[in-house]
Write an enzyme that holds these catalytic residues in place. Structure first.
Site, PDB file in Angstrom:
ATOM      1  N   LYS A   1       0.791  -1.222   0.000  1.00  0.00           N
ATOM      2  CA  LYS A   1       0.000   0.000   0.000  1.00  0.00           C
ATOM      3  C   LYS A   1       0.829   1.281   0.000  1.00  0.00           C
ATOM      4  O   LYS A   1       0.286   2.372  -0.130  1.00  0.00           O
ATOM      5  CB  LYS A   1      -0.960  -0.024   1.173  1.00  0.00           C
ATOM      6  CG  LYS A   1      -1.962  -1.165   1.032  1.00  0.00           C
ATOM      7  CD  LYS A   1      -3.103  -1.051   1.999  1.00  0.00           C
ATOM      8  CE  LYS A   1      -4.154  -2.092   1.744  1.00  0.00           C
ATOM      9  NZ  LYS A   1      -3.796  -3.426   2.276  1.00  0.00           N
TER      10      LYS A   1
HETATM   11  C1  LIG Z   1      -4.560  -4.436   1.912  1.00  0.00           C
HETATM   12  C2  LIG Z   1      -3.883  -5.728   1.705  1.00  0.00           C
HETATM   13  C3  LIG Z   1      -4.409  -6.708   0.859  1.00  0.00           C
HETATM   14  C4  LIG Z   1      -5.747  -6.536   0.178  1.00  0.00           C
HETATM   15  O1  LIG Z   1      -5.729  -5.542  -0.814  1.00  0.00           O
HETATM   16  P1  LIG Z   1      -7.105  -4.933  -1.348  1.00  0.00           P
HETATM   17  O2  LIG Z   1      -6.707  -3.899  -2.334  1.00  0.00           O
HETATM   18  O3  LIG Z   1      -7.810  -4.365  -0.169  1.00  0.00           O
HETATM   19  O4  LIG Z   1      -7.865  -6.061  -1.960  1.00  0.00           O
HETATM   20  C5  LIG Z   1      -3.685  -7.864   0.647  1.00  0.00           C
HETATM   21  N1  LIG Z   1      -2.513  -8.068   1.274  1.00  0.00           N
HETATM   22  C6  LIG Z   1      -1.975  -7.166   2.105  1.00  0.00           C
HETATM   23  C7  LIG Z   1      -0.688  -7.467   2.786  1.00  0.00           C
HETATM   24  C8  LIG Z   1      -2.629  -5.957   2.351  1.00  0.00           C
HETATM   25  O5  LIG Z   1      -2.085  -5.053   3.184  1.00  0.00           O
END
Ligand SMILES: *Cc1c(COP(=O)(O)O)cnc(C)c1O
Length: 431
Positions: free
Chosen positions: A107
């Site tokens: 993210k």
């Molecule tokens: C947020 C997250 C996800 C999921 O991603 P989305 O875009 O919400 O589907 C998967 N793995 C990790 C480690 C995350 O932090």
């Protein structure tokens, strides 16, 4: 290009407004009113372009004239200054590592892009934006890191009590400065609901300029399309499928945007934990969220994925959607077994989210053995060290960025429910 509301009752807005508002006035998610495929020559020659130039080509139609070319490229170079290694694990199986940013989960790219854009828009303004973000574990850390000390912004993070890992909680609660952490009695979905309610709450909106930093925000969501271009730049192969560990379905939705932009991808697999609203939807064609269940892949403990409406918007009907997307779910036991097997066979350490991506990919490849698969490894295993170390019996090395926060004091405000949240918000004074 402008953004329209998926609820269809708000006027169209440019990128700057979509970023600052987060959600449209009618409560709908913003969606690009059109997606123009990129030049074929560019797509066939990705290896000739730097990561920044690729990011620029991918994002520029969505930014329109909100940011000029020079400034946008500068924002992108502040966003992407780390690598996205692609590891060949098995014959036709690759891991795309997206956790080499400052907070060790994928993210960081979206959060840093959004923070840099908002800082840019606020450069000549005195107004303060209050950034609200619900987190299931990793978003809050990435947003806190991206927005730390960004001029004209205060960040409020809502996280579910006892449902994030120790390292995740430290990343959320040890920042200080313009970052405030709220520890909510409830699940991620409860946190997300509070954020959504806040956006339509007149009193809160009178006091604050609210902005959302969840993947409902176009500025966080769209840059995630870069990853798929980076993978194909390195892999240069056809017959590609991507398996994306999915919670709120923002990352996979950005992958589908990459496909609409002309990137040659055959199929997507949305891999989930037992919070399986979407895998069940593919069987029944009905979306019926259940109560959120806590798992070891906690960033995906989401039972009502916000971005799925965006995905549905991209396809004509269920058949059309099914031809590009499949979805499977796996439980904690299967997840840890996969972690152990890949460690024993390949000495490669997956985190629980990446392991679910791996499992979804393997399941799809059974009936599609000629495809080449990439699963996204979305977080560094250290964030879930307790489960990983116990299962493979290895002590993970603690990265320096994490070591620094382990001794810092956690600071947060406890929240019981929406009215508690609202009254505590109304009492906050950021000046
Ligand atoms: C947020 C997250 C996800 C999921 O991603 P989305 O875009 O919400 O589907 C998967 N793995 C990790 C480690 C995350 O932090």
């Amino acid at each position: 290009m402008l953004f329209r509301s998926l609820n269809g009752h708000s006027k169209r807005v440019n990128f700057e407004t979509a970023l600052k508002k987060g959600l449209a006035e009618d409560g709908g998610l913003f969606f690009p009113e059109q997606i123009s495929p990129l030049n074929k020559d560019f797509i066939n020659n990705l290896e000739k372009y730097s990561n920044i130039d690729i990011a620029y080509e991918v994002i520029k139609q969505f930014i329109g004239d909100s940011i000029n070319e020079t400034d946008l490229k500068e924002i992108l170079s502040n966003t992407i200054d780390f690598d996205f290694p692609l590891i060949n694990l098995e014959n036709n199986v690759y891991s795309l590592e997206l956790f080499h940013g400052p907070t060790l989960a994928f993210k960081d790219v979206g959060a840093r892009f959004m923070a840099n854009c908002l800082g840019y828009f606020n450069k000549n303004e005195d107004k303060t934006n209050t950034v609200l973000v619900a987190t299931s574990g990793d978003t809050g850390a990435a947003v806190a890191n991206g927005f730390f000390k960004v001029k004209g912004t205060n960040v409020i993070i809502l996280y579910p009590k006892n449902k994030v890992s120790e390292i995740q909680e430290r990343q959320l609660t040890t920042n200080g400065n313009n970052i405030t952490a709220l520890r909510v009695q409830g699940s991620f979905d409860d946190c997300q609901k509070m954020v959504k309610n806040a956006f339509v709450d007149k009193e809160l909106n009178n006091k604050f300029n609210l902005t959302s930093a969840n993947s409902i925000n176009v500025a966080r969501w769209l840059p995630q399309a870069f990853y798929y271009f980076y993978a194909i730049k390195k892999l240069k192969k056809n017959n590609l499928v991507f398996s994306v560990p999915s919670g709120n379905f923002g990352n996979i939705c950005a992958g589908l945007i990459a496909m609409k932009l002309g990137l040659p991808i055959d199929h997507f697999i949305a891999s989930t934990n037992v919070n399986d609203t979407i895998p069940r939807y593919f069987k029944s064609q009905v979306i019926s969220p259940k109560r959120t269940i806590q798992t070891i892949s906690n960033a995906m403990d989401v039972s009502n994925p916000s971005n799925f409406v965006r995905i549905q918007e991209m396809f004509k009907n269920f058949e059309d959607l099914s031809s590009s997307l499949s979805s499977y779910s796996f439980n904690d036991d299967q997840t840890l077994k996969a972690v152990i097997k890949i460690y024993e066979d390949k000495k490669y350490i997956m985190d629980p989210h990446g392991a679910i991506g791996y499992l979804g990919l393997k399941k799809y490849l059974i009936n599609n053995p000629k495809k080449i698969g990439v699963f996204l490894e979305t977080a560094h295993p250290i964030k879930f060290s307790k489960h990983i170390e116990n299962s493979i019996n290895v002590k993970l090395e603690i990265p320096q960025t994490i070591n620094k926060i382990l001794s810092k004091k956690k600071t947060y405000i406890d929240i019981e429910n929406y009215s508690d949240f609202k009254s505590k918000m109304l009492n906050m004074d950021f000046n």
